[in-house]
Scaffold this motif. Structure first.
Motif, PDB file in Angstrom:
ATOM      1  N   LEU A 165     -36.892  24.244  44.633  1.00 48.34           N
ATOM      2  CA  LEU A 165     -35.525  23.829  44.966  1.00 48.34           C
ATOM      3  C   LEU A 165     -34.882  24.848  45.916  1.00 48.34           C
ATOM      4  CD1 LEU A 165     -33.219  21.773  44.154  1.00 48.34           C
ATOM      5  CD2 LEU A 165     -32.401  23.583  42.650  1.00 48.34           C
ATOM      6  N   ALA A 166     -35.025  26.125  45.594  1.00 47.53           N
ATOM      7  CA  ALA A 166     -34.413  27.156  46.440  1.00 47.53           C
ATOM      8  C   ALA A 166     -34.976  27.087  47.861  1.00 47.53           C
ATOM      9  CB  ALA A 166     -34.653  28.535  45.829  1.00 47.53           C
ATOM     10  N   PHE A 167     -36.293  26.942  47.997  1.00 44.03           N
ATOM     11  CA  PHE A 167     -36.881  26.860  49.342  1.00 44.03           C
ATOM     12  C   PHE A 167     -36.436  25.588  50.066  1.00 44.03           C
ATOM     13  CE2 PHE A 167     -40.178  29.909  47.793  1.00 44.03           C
ATOM     14  CZ  PHE A 167     -39.950  30.879  48.749  1.00 44.03           C
ATOM     15  N   SER A 168     -36.203  24.528  49.318  1.00 41.32           N
ATOM     16  CA  SER A 168     -35.876  23.284  50.028  1.00 41.32           C
ATOM     17  C   SER A 168     -34.388  23.144  50.312  1.00 41.32           C
ATOM     18  CB  SER A 168     -36.404  22.068  49.270  1.00 41.32           C
ATOM     19  OG  SER A 168     -35.727  21.933  48.079  1.00 41.32           O
ATOM     20  N   LYS A 169     -33.534  23.937  49.652  1.00 39.63           N
ATOM     21  CA  LYS A 169     -32.096  23.725  49.834  1.00 39.63           C
ATOM     22  C   LYS A 169     -31.315  24.950  50.330  1.00 39.63           C
ATOM     23  CE  LYS A 169     -31.493  19.465  48.078  1.00 39.63           C
ATOM     24  NZ  LYS A 169     -32.599  18.925  47.562  1.00 39.63           N
ATOM     25  N   LEU A 208     -41.702  18.290  38.305  1.00 38.87           N
ATOM     26  CA  LEU A 208     -41.304  18.352  39.720  1.00 38.87           C
ATOM     27  C   LEU A 208     -41.116  16.909  40.182  1.00 38.87           C
ATOM     28  CD1 LEU A 208     -41.226  20.106  42.455  1.00 38.87           C
ATOM     29  CD2 LEU A 208     -43.509  19.166  42.805  1.00 38.87           C
ATOM     30  N   THR A 209     -39.945  16.601  40.701  1.00 46.00           N
ATOM     31  CA  THR A 209     -39.725  15.212  41.123  1.00 46.00           C
ATOM     32  C   THR A 209     -40.306  14.995  42.525  1.00 46.00           C
ATOM     33  OG1 THR A 209     -37.591  15.768  42.086  1.00 46.00           O
ATOM     34  CG2 THR A 209     -37.573  14.996  39.813  1.00 46.00           C
ATOM     35  N   ILE A 240     -30.474  18.918  28.265  1.00 49.35           N
ATOM     36  CA  ILE A 240     -29.978  17.851  29.138  1.00 49.35           C
ATOM     37  C   ILE A 240     -30.337  18.198  30.582  1.00 49.35           C
ATOM     38  CG2 ILE A 240     -28.116  17.036  27.622  1.00 49.35           C
ATOM     39  CD1 ILE A 240     -26.212  18.561  29.467  1.00 49.35           C
ATOM     40  N   GLU A 241     -30.451  17.167  31.384  1.00 44.11           N
ATOM     41  CA  GLU A 241     -30.928  17.375  32.750  1.00 44.11           C
ATOM     42  C   GLU A 241     -29.825  17.951  33.631  1.00 44.11           C
ATOM     43  OE1 GLU A 241     -32.358  13.763  34.436  1.00 44.11           O
ATOM     44  OE2 GLU A 241     -33.176  14.792  36.178  1.00 44.11           O
ATOM     45  N   ASP A 242     -30.177  18.969  34.418  1.00 44.73           N
ATOM     46  CA  ASP A 242     -29.255  19.471  35.433  1.00 44.73           C
ATOM     47  C   ASP A 242     -29.949  19.239  36.772  1.00 44.73           C
ATOM     48  OD1 ASP A 242     -27.962  20.997  37.354  1.00 44.73           O
ATOM     49  OD2 ASP A 242     -27.393  22.565  35.923  1.00 44.73           O
ATOM     50  N   LYS A 243     -29.600  18.118  37.399  1.00 45.43           N
ATOM     51  CA  LYS A 243     -30.312  17.706  38.620  1.00 45.43           C
ATOM     52  C   LYS A 243     -30.132  18.732  39.733  1.00 45.43           C
ATOM     53  CE  LYS A 243     -31.445  12.941  38.654  1.00 45.43           C
ATOM     54  NZ  LYS A 243     -30.743  11.734  38.286  1.00 45.43           N
ATOM     55  N   GLU A 244     -28.911  19.303  39.821  1.00 49.24           N
ATOM     56  CA  GLU A 244     -28.642  20.237  40.924  1.00 49.24           C
ATOM     57  C   GLU A 244     -29.549  21.450  40.879  1.00 49.24           C
ATOM     58  OE1 GLU A 244     -24.567  21.382  41.513  1.00 49.24           O
ATOM     59  OE2 GLU A 244     -24.123  19.255  41.885  1.00 49.24           O
ATOM     60  N   GLN A 245     -29.851  21.899  39.656  1.00 45.36           N
ATOM     61  CA  GLN A 245     -30.700  23.089  39.524  1.00 45.36           C
ATOM     62  C   GLN A 245     -32.165  22.725  39.270  1.00 45.36           C
ATOM     63  OE1 GLN A 245     -29.257  26.788  37.769  1.00 45.36           O
ATOM     64  NE2 GLN A 245     -27.967  25.469  36.521  1.00 45.36           N
ATOM     65  N   ALA A 246     -32.494  21.432  39.247  1.00 41.31           N
ATOM     66  CA  ALA A 246     -33.852  20.954  38.985  1.00 41.31           C
ATOM     67  C   ALA A 246     -34.413  21.529  37.694  1.00 41.31           C
ATOM     68  CB  ALA A 246     -34.785  21.289  40.157  1.00 41.31           C
ATOM     69  N   THR A 247     -33.604  21.450  36.637  1.00 42.08           N
ATOM     70  CA  THR A 247     -34.063  21.994  35.356  1.00 42.08           C
ATOM     71  C   THR A 247     -33.344  21.299  34.202  1.00 42.08           C
ATOM     72  OG1 THR A 247     -34.349  24.022  34.069  1.00 42.08           O
ATOM     73  CG2 THR A 247     -32.311  23.849  35.305  1.00 42.08           C
ATOM     74  N   GLU A 248     -33.830  21.563  32.998  1.00 43.25           N
ATOM     75  CA  GLU A 248     -33.070  21.173  31.808  1.00 43.25           C
ATOM     76  C   GLU A 248     -32.198  22.364  31.416  1.00 43.25           C
ATOM     77  OE1 GLU A 248     -35.540  19.028  28.507  1.00 43.25           O
ATOM     78  OE2 GLU A 248     -36.786  20.471  29.549  1.00 43.25           O
ATOM     79  N   VAL A 249     -31.096  22.081  30.709  1.00 47.38           N
ATOM     80  CA  VAL A 249     -30.251  23.157  30.175  1.00 47.38           C
ATOM     81  C   VAL A 249     -29.930  22.824  28.711  1.00 47.38           C
ATOM     82  CG1 VAL A 249     -29.207  23.959  32.340  1.00 47.38           C
ATOM     83  CG2 VAL A 249     -28.229  21.988  31.180  1.00 47.38           C
TER      84      VAL A 249
END
Ligand code: 4UW
Length: 549
Positions: A292-296, A318-319, A472-481
């Motif tokens: 995510l960091a490399f792509s955004k 990984l989506t 729960i899903e945190d889409k912005e961070q590409a992870t669960e929290v």
């Protein structure tokens, strides 16, 4: 019908891990090949250095501490290039390595030191205070705490590992049992499908098997001695060495393949880009948030990352969207793998050249492995094309959870399969795709957050009568929290201030990756089955409803 790996089997030598890495009859690189380089100081271990440093350390602990076969040493340190030679020296002396997250609190570290029965701890100066307290609580004498890295103890009380190293002449390599149920090499901690963290028992053979299984598949494209300049790949070492992913895929496999790893002690996207540009790095094993960091991240545009030919993502889903966004931005392909601490860790890998063809899949079973997809309630195989729990068999499957025969039995089927707790589908080519998680585990950026552990701590709060934790899903961070649902004692406030107080209190008792980043909700009751099991699926449905509202 169980299905088999599509790859030809690999032969696994009956040998210990140290000898497997350092006594190969022929290897396609020389002893002067750089293997581990420190990204900050440039300090480096070549293959030959690793061999001699590990021998000297193994020799040192035998003469100084009378180190015995089966003795456990814990590692409580961020990534350091000193970790591999110390660990390998420990293995040479017959010891077992038990790495712990360096962000663990005193309480968490004490648990692992006690549970593993560690007889010594390797740490760094910055982590000495917590180490001292936890070691004391676990009954480990202070002279069994050693330091690694570039900083020494100014008081001189705690020895640096290099002060323990002694010439190899008097050393005796401990003979370890190397068969199918031979001696342990690693004792890593995982909560498995339920409950608190447990010691996952991995033998020398488990780890050797996995190095061979994964490097055979990756070798189909990443020819071990190919890379950018014909000298092998150069990797970015950001995946923690204390987690099975970094420990086996970055540390052990890199030594075997003769690849160079530029080691970072903590992830920083700009620093990672600088290192890729400077060292012309070509590959990295990472978890999805790094993709995510490399792509955004905007800072990426400032650097030349063209040397990076592929990234490998594992440890969490990984989506396809994320893989595509990285490709569109940087033309870096991402292949995926799947595995668990209990499978040493890699169980499946996507073929490098198939990354774009079967996006979202974690690839095919590694050589020497068999699998079934099973209906978890009926314990029968599902019909073709249907999702089912993945059950695995192979030489990389662990021996059991330390001192927990009931947990071990519950996780193994009568016909010898390991029940992963993950739900998969498989296509006609043998490509597996993870579609859900059956077990309790939450994964924050690839790190395990066992809900039962947080629930146990929450129940220790004097105002809380019941608690349930889900991811729960945190889409912005590409992870669960993690999110907690708590029932308070009658009359106790249930406002934002109270929520903040409990969240902060919990954070003070746990490593940062276990923080309640998904929030805390006050509820009247926790949904439970008649047997008293928390119905996490009900809580997850509630969370989904809430996010839609
Ligand atoms: N997709 C969805 C995935 C995936 C996943 C793991 O902490 P542990 O015990 O172990 C690991 C292992 C990391 C790893 C395995 C194989 C691999 O190729 C690789 O890259 C080289 C890294 O994290 O957690 C195990 C649990 O993590 C989830 C899944 O729920 C599993 O049971 N998990 N990989 N690609 N979920």
């Amino acid at each position: 019908m169980p299905f088999e790996s599509p790859y030809p089997p690999v032969s696994i030598p009956e040998i210990d891990l140290w000898s497997f890495l350092f006594e190969r009859k022929s290897k396609p690189f020389t002893d002067s090949k750089e293997i581990f380089t420190d990204s900050e100081t440039g300090r480096c271990y070549t293959f030959g250095d690793l061999r001699s440093a590990s021998l000297e350390f193994g020799n040192g602990i035998q003469s100084l501490w009378n180190w015995q076969r089966g003795d456990v040493m814990a590692f409580y340190t961020p990534n350091s290039i000193d970790t591999p030679p110390i660990m390998l020296g420990l293995l040479w002396a017959g010891g077992i390595s038990s790495p712990a997250n360096p962000l663990y609190t005193e309480h968490e570290l004490t648990f692992q030191l006690r549970d593993s029965g560690a007889k010594a701890v390797a740490t760094q100066l910055a982590h000495l205070e917590i180490t001292r307290k936890a070691a004391k609580a676990a009954g480990i004498p202070e002279d069994r705490i050693i330091l690694l890295g570039d900083q020494r103890d100014p008081s001189g009380k705690f020895r640096h590992f290099s002060d323990i190293q002694s010439p190899t002449a008097t050393g005796h390599k401990k003979a370890v049992a190397v068969g199918a149920h031979g001696d342990l090499a690693f004792l890593v901690y995982s909560s498995g499908t339920t409950g608190l963290p447990k010691g996952v028992c991995l033998t020398h053979r488990n780890v050797i098997a996995n190095i061979l299984q994964m490097s055979t598949v990756d070798g189909l494209y990443f020819h071990p001695y190919g890379g950018l300049d014909g000298k092998g790949d150069k990797g970015l070492g950001i995946t923690p060495f204390f987690h099975i992913y970094g420990l086996v895929c970055c540390v052990m496999a890199f030594i075997y393949l003769g690849w160079e790893l530029v080691s970072m002690s903590r992830f920083d996207i700009e620093r990672a880009c600088q290192l890729i540009e400077k060292h012309k790095l070509s590959f990295a094993y990472v978890p999805p948030p790094v993709i995510l960091a490399f792509s955004k991240h905007p800072v990426v545009d400032k650097y030349d990352l063209t040397s990076m030919r592929m990234l490998h993502s594992g440890a969490a889903p990984l989506t396809p969207e994320l893989a595509t966004s990285l490709w569109n931005r940087l033309k870096i392909a991402v292949k995926q793998g799947y595995g668990l601490s209990e499978t040493s860790p890699v169980a499946t890998l996507q073929l490098p050249h198939e990354w774009g063809k079967f996006m979202g899949s974690v690839g095919k079973l590694l050589p020497n492995m068999q699998a079934k997809l099973v209906d978890p309630d009926e314990e029968k195989e599902v019909a073709e094309g249907q999702p089912g729990e993945l059950w695995l068999k192979g030489p990389n499957v662990f021996q059991g959870y330390l001192n927990l025969p009931d947990n071990t039995a519950a996780t193994m089927s009568p016909d010898g399969y390991f029940k992963t707790g993950d739900i998969f589908v498989v296509d006609k080519h043998g490509n597996l795709t993870c579609v859900d998680r059956l077990k309790e585990l939450i994964k924050y950026k690839g790190f395990q957050v066992p809900p039962a552990e947080l629930e146990g701590i929450l129940l220790g709060h004097s105002d809380i009568v019941d608690a349930g934790v889900i991811g729960i899903e945190d889409k912005e961070q590409a992870t669960e929290v993690p999110r907690a649902y708590v029932v308070m004692k009658p009359g106790v406030a249930t406002d934002a201030a109270k929520g903040k107080e409990i969240t902060e209190w919990l954070a003070s008792l746990t490593a940062p990756h276990k923080k309640l980043r998904g929030g805390l909700r006050f509820v009247k009751e926790i949904p439970k089955s008649p047997s008293g099991k928390i119905l996490r699926r009900v809580l997850r449905d509630q969370a989904r409803q809430e996010s839609k509202a």
